[in-house]
Design a protein around this motif. Structure first.
Motif, short mmCIF file in Angstrom:
data_model
loop_
_atom_site.label_atom_id
_atom_site.label_comp_id
_atom_site.label_asym_id
_atom_site.label_seq_id
_atom_site.Cartn_x
_atom_site.Cartn_y
_atom_site.Cartn_z
N LEU A 99 0.85 -1.19 0.00
CA LEU A 99 0.00 0.00 0.00
C LEU A 99 0.89 1.24 0.00
N TYR A 100 0.33 2.35 -0.51
CA TYR A 100 1.08 3.61 -0.61
C TYR A 100 0.22 4.75 -0.12
N ILE A 101 0.80 5.67 0.63
CA ILE A 101 0.13 6.89 1.03
C ILE A 101 0.52 7.97 0.04
N HIS A 102 -0.47 8.59 -0.60
CA HIS A 102 -0.22 9.66 -1.57
C HIS A 102 0.36 10.84 -0.79
N PRO A 103 1.61 11.22 -1.05
CA PRO A 103 2.25 12.26 -0.24
C PRO A 103 1.60 13.64 -0.35
N GLU A 104 0.89 13.91 -1.42
CA GLU A 104 0.24 15.21 -1.58
C GLU A 104 -1.19 15.23 -1.04
N GLN A 105 -1.77 14.06 -0.84
CA GLN A 105 -3.15 13.99 -0.33
C GLN A 105 -3.21 13.75 1.17
N CYS A 106 -2.14 13.24 1.75
CA CYS A 106 -2.11 12.97 3.19
C CYS A 106 -2.26 14.29 3.96
N VAL A 107 -3.17 14.30 4.94
CA VAL A 107 -3.40 15.50 5.75
C VAL A 107 -2.66 15.43 7.09
N ASP A 108 -1.79 14.44 7.24
CA ASP A 108 -0.92 14.34 8.41
C ASP A 108 -1.70 14.13 9.70
N CYS A 109 -2.83 13.42 9.62
CA CYS A 109 -3.65 13.21 10.81
C CYS A 109 -3.12 12.09 11.70
N GLY A 110 -2.41 11.12 11.11
CA GLY A 110 -1.84 10.02 11.87
C GLY A 110 -2.80 8.90 12.22
N ALA A 111 -4.02 8.91 11.71
CA ALA A 111 -5.00 7.87 12.04
C ALA A 111 -4.55 6.48 11.60
N CYS A 112 -3.78 6.41 10.54
CA CYS A 112 -3.35 5.13 9.99
C CYS A 112 -2.25 4.44 10.82
N GLU A 113 -1.40 5.23 11.41
CA GLU A 113 -0.20 4.68 12.08
C GLU A 113 -0.51 3.69 13.21
N PRO A 114 -1.37 4.03 14.17
CA PRO A 114 -1.56 3.10 15.29
C PRO A 114 -2.33 1.83 14.94
N VAL A 115 -3.03 1.80 13.83
CA VAL A 115 -3.82 0.60 13.49
C VAL A 115 -3.06 -0.39 12.62
N CYS A 116 -1.88 -0.03 12.16
CA CYS A 116 -1.10 -0.93 11.30
C CYS A 116 -0.55 -2.09 12.14
N PRO A 117 -0.98 -3.32 11.84
CA PRO A 117 -0.54 -4.46 12.66
C PRO A 117 0.90 -4.88 12.43
N VAL A 118 1.54 -4.38 11.36
CA VAL A 118 2.92 -4.76 11.10
C VAL A 118 3.89 -3.60 11.26
N GLU A 119 3.42 -2.50 11.86
CA GLU A 119 4.25 -1.32 12.13
C GLU A 119 5.01 -0.86 10.89
N ALA A 120 4.27 -0.70 9.79
CA ALA A 120 4.86 -0.28 8.52
C ALA A 120 4.70 1.21 8.28
N ILE A 121 3.90 1.91 9.08
CA ILE A 121 3.58 3.31 8.82
C ILE A 121 4.33 4.23 9.79
N TYR A 122 5.01 5.22 9.20
CA TYR A 122 5.78 6.18 9.98
C TYR A 122 5.52 7.58 9.46
N HIS A 123 5.60 8.56 10.35
CA HIS A 123 5.63 9.94 9.90
C HIS A 123 6.96 10.11 9.17
N VAL A 124 6.98 10.88 8.12
CA VAL A 124 8.19 11.02 7.31
C VAL A 124 9.40 11.44 8.16
N ASP A 125 9.19 12.22 9.20
CA ASP A 125 10.29 12.66 10.06
C ASP A 125 10.85 11.52 10.92
#
Length: 101
Positions: free
Chosen positions: A33-59
């Motif tokens: 899966l890919y997060i569209h970098p221009e459409q992401c609103v930086d809310c972070g809702a996706c990060e805690p629900v990822c069961p394989v810890e694949a999602i990070y804030h770019v920083d």
């Protein structure tokens, strides 16, 4: 700023993050899966629900995963809907992940 889906998603694609995203900025490729970098609103809702810890804030993205930001940009370039996208060559070249038992 944006969130980025990294290597732990390759050949897993759990999709829990898709249901959590309030702006539908997560696109599905054949292998990940890919997060569209221009459409992401930086809310972070996706990060805690990822069961394989694949999602990070770019920083906070591990240095060896920085290429995933470019891969997401390449996969989602010019896209405005959540239709499937083509995995970029950097992802298609990765070895297949062994199925977990």
């Amino acid at each position: 700023m944006t969130y980025v889906i990294g290597a732990n998603c390759v050949d897993v694609k759990d999709r829990t993050c898709v249901a959590e995203c309030p702006v539908d900025c997560i696109y599905e490729g054949d292998r990940m899966l890919y997060i569209h970098p221009e459409q992401c609103v930086d809310c972070g809702a996706c990060e805690p629900v990822c069961p394989v810890e694949a999602i990070y804030h770019v920083d906070d993205l591990p240095a060896d995963w920085l290429w995933h930001l470019d891969a997401a940009g390449e996969a989602t370039a010019g896209r405005e809907d959540a239709e499937p996208v083509s995995d970029p060559p950097a992802v298609t070249a990765l070895p297949a992940r062994a199925a977990s038992a």
